[in-house]
Design an enzyme around this catalytic site. Structure first.
Site, PDB file in Angstrom:
ATOM      1  CG  ASN A 160      -1.881  -1.172   1.197  1.00 48.41           C
ATOM      2  OD1 ASN A 160      -2.023  -1.826   0.175  1.00 48.41           O
ATOM      3  ND2 ASN A 160      -2.510  -1.455   2.321  1.00 48.41           N
ATOM      4  CG  ASP A 184      -2.836   3.280   2.623  1.00 48.51           C
ATOM      5  OD1 ASP A 184      -1.960   3.028   3.478  1.00 48.51           O
ATOM      6  OD2 ASP A 184      -3.756   2.490   2.341  1.00 48.51           O
ATOM      7  CG  HIS A 229       3.964  -1.634  -4.806  1.00 48.11           C
ATOM      8  ND1 HIS A 229       2.801  -2.376  -4.882  1.00 48.11           N
ATOM      9  CD2 HIS A 229       4.967  -2.463  -5.214  1.00 48.11           C
ATOM     10  CE1 HIS A 229       3.091  -3.598  -5.318  1.00 48.11           C
ATOM     11  NE2 HIS A 229       4.400  -3.675  -5.516  1.00 48.11           N
ATOM     12  CB  CYS A 261      16.592  19.209 -13.756  1.00 55.77           C
ATOM     13  SG  CYS A 261      15.416  17.857 -14.028  1.00 55.77           S
ATOM     14  CB  SER A 302      -5.741  -9.738  -5.511  1.00 57.03           C
ATOM     15  OG  SER A 302      -4.759  -8.864  -6.029  1.00 57.03           O
ATOM     16  CB  ALA A 335      -8.060  -7.090   7.383  1.00 61.65           C
TER      17      ALA A 335
END
Ligand code: BJW
Ligand code: ZN
Length: 244
Positions: free
Chosen positions: A102, A104, A119, A150, A189, A231
């Site tokens: 995640n 987040d 990630h 730049c 998943s 969960a």
């Protein structure tokens, strides 16, 4: 209260080295949409339009607007009992690694410490050309996408399909999976690699593998214990069994 097999409680109590892999499902109860499935982010947006380098180069404004929309959601939500249960678990074990797909940041906000963000993080940005990182917000709604001094395009600091995961983070995650005597896979998943290979690495090294998910995944048949459900409901019961 939901029944957890006594054998699983015993395995949880005996474990010393625990690795946990989380996916979008753990944040669903906070109000962050998952990626796949009926309510998934990508039921409204096609992934190849949004989460690849090619998509960014073709239409950076569209990709930025999608991330801005998601940043706004993350800003407004709070960690849920699933996140907080993992904070309690970390206090219990001598070695504990929380590997998350995640972006987040909710595990950190809940208080977890040893986190591997595979990630990236949706609140951070980096220059596409020189790699300079930025932690400020950008207003992409009213104008052009942000640019670095730049001249390069600034992009969200997340890992898109076809991109390498940050090497140090990935190595840490692999080591934790290899060393674990208990591995928990929660709300993912189990389709996206290399994250999806981690429970199988743990399994090959004789870890007890436990899955918590609303729906079956490619891991379900291989797991020692599969706990179907939310969960945010199951993890607090596991912690209660562990510490109570
Ligand atoms: C609940 C719940 C509740 C709901 N309670 N449960 C080996 C084999 C095959 C392919 C590859 C491979 N190695 C690499 C690849 C290619 C590719 C890949 O894996 N493709 C597959 C899809 C086939 N991987 C990559 O490209 C990776 N890079 C890489 O490997 O580099 C080396 C390389 C390059 C090129 C070629 C080969 C190698 C990078 C992957 C980056 C993924 N990035 C994204 C976007 C991140 C930024 C952003 O957020 O925008 O990461 S994609 C998206 O999927 C995001 C997620 O982290 C990731 C995983 O999704 P997740 O978390 O599992 O969410 P969902 O929605 O799929 O599932 C939610 C689950 O929760 C469901 O099961 C629900 O049932 C459940 N649930 N509510 C419990 N309350
Ligand atoms: Zn730059």
């Amino acid at each position: 209260m939901r029944e957890i097999p006594e054998e699983l409680i015993n395995r949880l109590k005996e474990a010393k080295k625990v690795a946990v892999l989380t996916g979008a499902g753990i944040s669903a109860e906070s109000g962050v949409p998952t990626f796949r499935g009926k309510e998934g982010l990508w039921s409204k947006f096609r992934p190849e339009e949004l989460a690849t380098v090619d998509a960014f180069l073709d239409n950076p404004k569209l990709v930025w607007e999608w991330y801005q929309y998601r940043r706004d959601i993350v800003d407004q939500v709070e960690p849920n009992p699933g996140h907080y249960a993992l904070v309690e678990m970390e206090k219990y074990y001598p070695e504990f690694a929380l590997i998350t797909q995640n972006v987040d940041g909710l595990h950190r906000r809940a208080g977890s410490r040893n986190i591997y963000e595979l990630h990236g993080n949706i609140m951070l940005s980096k220059c596409f050309d020189c790699g300079k990182t930025f932690d400020g917000d950008f207003d992409v709604k009213s104008g052009d996408i942000p640019h670095c001094e730049c001249g390069g395009k600034i992009r969200p600091d997340v890992v898109w399909f076809g991109e390498l995961l940050p090497a140090a983070v990935l190595n840490g995650a692999f080591q934790a999976a290899e060393a674990a005597d208990l591995f928990l896979s929660i709300g993912t998943s189990a389709l996206v690699h290399p994250a999806a290979s981690l429970p199988f690495i743990a399994r090959r090294n004789d870890a007890c593998v436990v899955e918590v998910n609303l729906d079956p995944t490619p891991l379900t048949a291989e797991a020692d214990f599969s706990l179907p459900g939310k969960a945010g409901e199951i993890l607090p019961v596991l912690v209660e069994g562990l510490t109570g």
